[in-house]
Design a protein around this motif. Sequence first.
Motif, PDB file in Angstrom:
ATOM      1  N   VAL A  35       0.867  -1.176   0.000  1.00 54.36           N
ATOM      2  CA  VAL A  35       0.000   0.000   0.000  1.00 54.36           C
ATOM      3  C   VAL A  35       0.902   1.225   0.000  1.00 54.36           C
ATOM      4  CG1 VAL A  35      -0.256   0.067   2.526  1.00 54.36           C
ATOM      5  CG2 VAL A  35      -1.987   1.141   1.078  1.00 54.36           C
ATOM      6  N   ASP A  36       0.498   2.259  -0.761  1.00 55.47           N
ATOM      7  CA  ASP A  36       1.325   3.460  -0.790  1.00 55.47           C
ATOM      8  C   ASP A  36       1.421   4.059   0.601  1.00 55.47           C
ATOM      9  OD1 ASP A  36      -0.939   5.177  -0.365  1.00 55.47           O
ATOM     10  OD2 ASP A  36      -1.352   5.152  -2.503  1.00 55.47           O
ATOM     11  N   GLY A  37       2.420   4.899   0.811  1.00 57.54           N
ATOM     12  CA  GLY A  37       2.749   5.420   2.132  1.00 57.54           C
ATOM     13  C   GLY A  37       1.591   5.852   2.986  1.00 57.54           C
ATOM     14  N   PRO A  52       4.097  -3.144   3.289  1.00 61.07           N
ATOM     15  CA  PRO A  52       3.412  -4.414   3.007  1.00 61.07           C
ATOM     16  C   PRO A  52       2.003  -4.390   3.589  1.00 61.07           C
ATOM     17  CG  PRO A  52       5.507  -4.787   4.138  1.00 61.07           C
ATOM     18  CD  PRO A  52       5.261  -3.321   4.132  1.00 61.07           C
ATOM     19  N   LEU A  53       1.097  -5.126   2.946  1.00 61.06           N
ATOM     20  CA  LEU A  53      -0.296  -5.151   3.379  1.00 61.06           C
ATOM     21  C   LEU A  53      -0.813  -6.578   3.352  1.00 61.06           C
ATOM     22  CD1 LEU A  53      -2.855  -3.339   4.007  1.00 61.06           C
ATOM     23  CD2 LEU A  53      -3.376  -3.584   1.573  1.00 61.06           C
ATOM     24  N   SER A  54      -1.430  -7.014   4.439  1.00 58.40           N
ATOM     25  CA  SER A  54      -2.153  -8.285   4.422  1.00 58.40           C
ATOM     26  C   SER A  54      -3.410  -8.063   3.590  1.00 58.40           C
ATOM     27  CB  SER A  54      -2.538  -8.709   5.829  1.00 58.40           C
ATOM     28  OG  SER A  54      -1.401  -9.023   6.583  1.00 58.40           O
ATOM     29  N   ALA A  55      -3.583  -8.867   2.562  1.00 58.21           N
ATOM     30  CA  ALA A  55      -4.704  -8.669   1.645  1.00 58.21           C
ATOM     31  C   ALA A  55      -5.283 -10.014   1.239  1.00 58.21           C
ATOM     32  CB  ALA A  55      -4.235  -7.915   0.406  1.00 58.21           C
ATOM     33  N   ARG A  56      -6.499  -9.977   0.757  1.00 59.98           N
ATOM     34  CA  ARG A  56      -7.153 -11.177   0.222  1.00 59.98           C
ATOM     35  C   ARG A  56      -6.993 -11.140  -1.300  1.00 59.98           C
ATOM     36  NH1 ARG A  56     -11.674 -12.275   3.347  1.00 59.98           N
ATOM     37  NH2 ARG A  56     -10.103 -13.519   4.409  1.00 59.98           N
ATOM     38  N   ILE A  57      -6.492 -12.244  -1.850  1.00 61.85           N
ATOM     39  CA  ILE A  57      -6.294 -12.355  -3.296  1.00 61.85           C
ATOM     40  C   ILE A  57      -7.236 -13.451  -3.794  1.00 61.85           C
ATOM     41  CG2 ILE A  57      -4.643 -12.735  -5.162  1.00 61.85           C
ATOM     42  CD1 ILE A  57      -3.817 -10.399  -3.362  1.00 61.85           C
ATOM     43  N   THR A  58      -8.211 -13.057  -4.599  1.00 57.04           N
ATOM     44  CA  THR A  58      -9.131 -14.005  -5.209  1.00 57.04           C
ATOM     45  C   THR A  58      -8.675 -14.227  -6.646  1.00 57.04           C
ATOM     46  OG1 THR A  58     -10.959 -13.229  -3.834  1.00 57.04           O
ATOM     47  CG2 THR A  58     -11.542 -14.451  -5.824  1.00 57.04           C
ATOM     48  N   ALA A 103      -7.235  -1.816  -4.670  1.00 55.64           N
ATOM     49  CA  ALA A 103      -6.326  -2.220  -5.745  1.00 55.64           C
ATOM     50  C   ALA A 103      -7.156  -2.690  -6.939  1.00 55.64           C
ATOM     51  CB  ALA A 103      -5.397  -3.336  -5.277  1.00 55.64           C
ATOM     52  N   GLN A 104      -6.583  -2.546  -8.113  1.00 57.19           N
ATOM     53  CA  GLN A 104      -7.250  -2.955  -9.340  1.00 57.19           C
ATOM     54  C   GLN A 104      -6.937  -4.422  -9.654  1.00 57.19           C
ATOM     55  OE1 GLN A 104      -9.430  -0.927 -10.970  1.00 57.19           O
ATOM     56  NE2 GLN A 104      -9.029   0.341  -9.168  1.00 57.19           N
ATOM     57  N   PRO A 105      -7.813  -5.101 -10.377  1.00 59.64           N
ATOM     58  CA  PRO A 105      -7.533  -6.476 -10.793  1.00 59.64           C
ATOM     59  C   PRO A 105      -6.261  -6.537 -11.655  1.00 59.64           C
ATOM     60  CG  PRO A 105      -9.828  -5.926 -11.187  1.00 59.64           C
ATOM     61  CD  PRO A 105      -9.132  -4.657 -10.823  1.00 59.64           C
ATOM     62  N   ILE A 106      -5.576  -7.675 -11.580  1.00 51.85           N
ATOM     63  CA  ILE A 106      -4.336  -7.868 -12.330  1.00 51.85           C
ATOM     64  C   ILE A 106      -4.466  -9.140 -13.152  1.00 51.85           C
ATOM     65  CG2 ILE A 106      -1.851  -8.299 -12.152  1.00 51.85           C
ATOM     66  CD1 ILE A 106      -2.001  -6.891  -9.390  1.00 51.85           C
ATOM     67  N   VAL A 120       1.062  -6.334  -6.126  1.00 48.39           N
ATOM     68  CA  VAL A 120      -0.296  -5.827  -6.018  1.00 48.39           C
ATOM     69  C   VAL A 120      -0.209  -4.495  -5.294  1.00 48.39           C
ATOM     70  CG1 VAL A 120      -2.605  -6.265  -5.123  1.00 48.39           C
ATOM     71  CG2 VAL A 120      -1.197  -8.173  -5.913  1.00 48.39           C
ATOM     72  N   SER A 121      -0.508  -3.403  -6.011  1.00 42.32           N
ATOM     73  CA  SER A 121      -0.370  -2.057  -5.455  1.00 42.32           C
ATOM     74  C   SER A 121      -1.719  -1.518  -5.009  1.00 42.32           C
ATOM     75  CB  SER A 121       0.234  -1.117  -6.493  1.00 42.32           C
ATOM     76  OG  SER A 121       1.518  -1.561  -6.853  1.00 42.32           O
ATOM     77  N   PHE A 122      -1.848  -1.306  -3.709  1.00 44.59           N
ATOM     78  CA  PHE A 122      -3.063  -0.726  -3.145  1.00 44.59           C
ATOM     79  C   PHE A 122      -2.902   0.783  -3.035  1.00 44.59           C
ATOM     80  CE2 PHE A 122      -3.874  -5.040  -1.980  1.00 44.59           C
ATOM     81  CZ  PHE A 122      -5.238  -5.136  -1.794  1.00 44.59           C
ATOM     82  N   ASP A 123      -3.973   1.503  -3.326  1.00 38.33           N
ATOM     83  CA  ASP A 123      -4.023   2.961  -3.210  1.00 38.33           C
ATOM     84  C   ASP A 123      -4.662   3.308  -1.871  1.00 38.33           C
ATOM     85  OD1 ASP A 123      -4.471   5.689  -3.429  1.00 38.33           O
ATOM     86  OD2 ASP A 123      -5.598   5.553  -5.296  1.00 38.33           O
ATOM     87  N   SER A 124      -3.931   4.049  -1.030  1.00 37.38           N
ATOM     88  CA  SER A 124      -4.443   4.409   0.296  1.00 37.38           C
ATOM     89  C   SER A 124      -5.497   5.510   0.226  1.00 37.38           C
ATOM     90  CB  SER A 124      -3.300   4.877   1.194  1.00 37.38           C
ATOM     91  OG  SER A 124      -2.789   6.115   0.720  1.00 37.38           O
ATOM     92  N   GLY A 125      -5.520   6.256  -0.887  1.00 32.07           N
ATOM     93  CA  GLY A 125      -6.458   7.366  -1.020  1.00 32.07           C
ATOM     94  C   GLY A 125      -5.891   8.691  -0.542  1.00 32.07           C
TER      95      GLY A 125
END
Length: 146
Positions: A35-37, A52-58, A103-106, A120-125
């Motif tokens: 995730v960005d800063g 780093p971010l704990s995330a669910r990947i489907t 995050a967007q689909p990849i 996988v890049s998450f946007d914090s907003g």
Amino acid sequence: MKSLIVLSALVLLAVGCGQEPAAPRDSGVEGVAMVDGGCPPARDAPPCPDKPLSARITVTRAGSDEDVVVVDSGEDGRFRIALAPGDYTLRPANLAGTPLPIAQPIDVHVVANRFSTVEVSFDSGVRDAPSPQDRPVHGVVRFRSR
């Protein structure tokens, strides 16, 4: 006796039908969710590092909404998913169930005997602070005469 052997063979075949073959261990996708800063914006401050971010990947097959597998990345954001060769879409989500980070689909192509690597890049907003010339001026401006 012969009919018992044939019957046993048919039962074994029927039990094995309809099962997905086991995922190979030598191919798939691996990577890290970041995730960005997300630091509060400050003028002239260095950018915050990604975390780093704990995330669910489907994982779905490309062009399908049917889940192939769902995994959670570790606390360090890392994941490794064994998949058969083919085209897949990774659909990341944050574990908090909130709109952000997002995050967007990849799309990923898996080849035999290899693990494709993705980030996988998450946007914090959180966005950068506007520069002074970009800020609107509010209030009263007074000029002094000399």
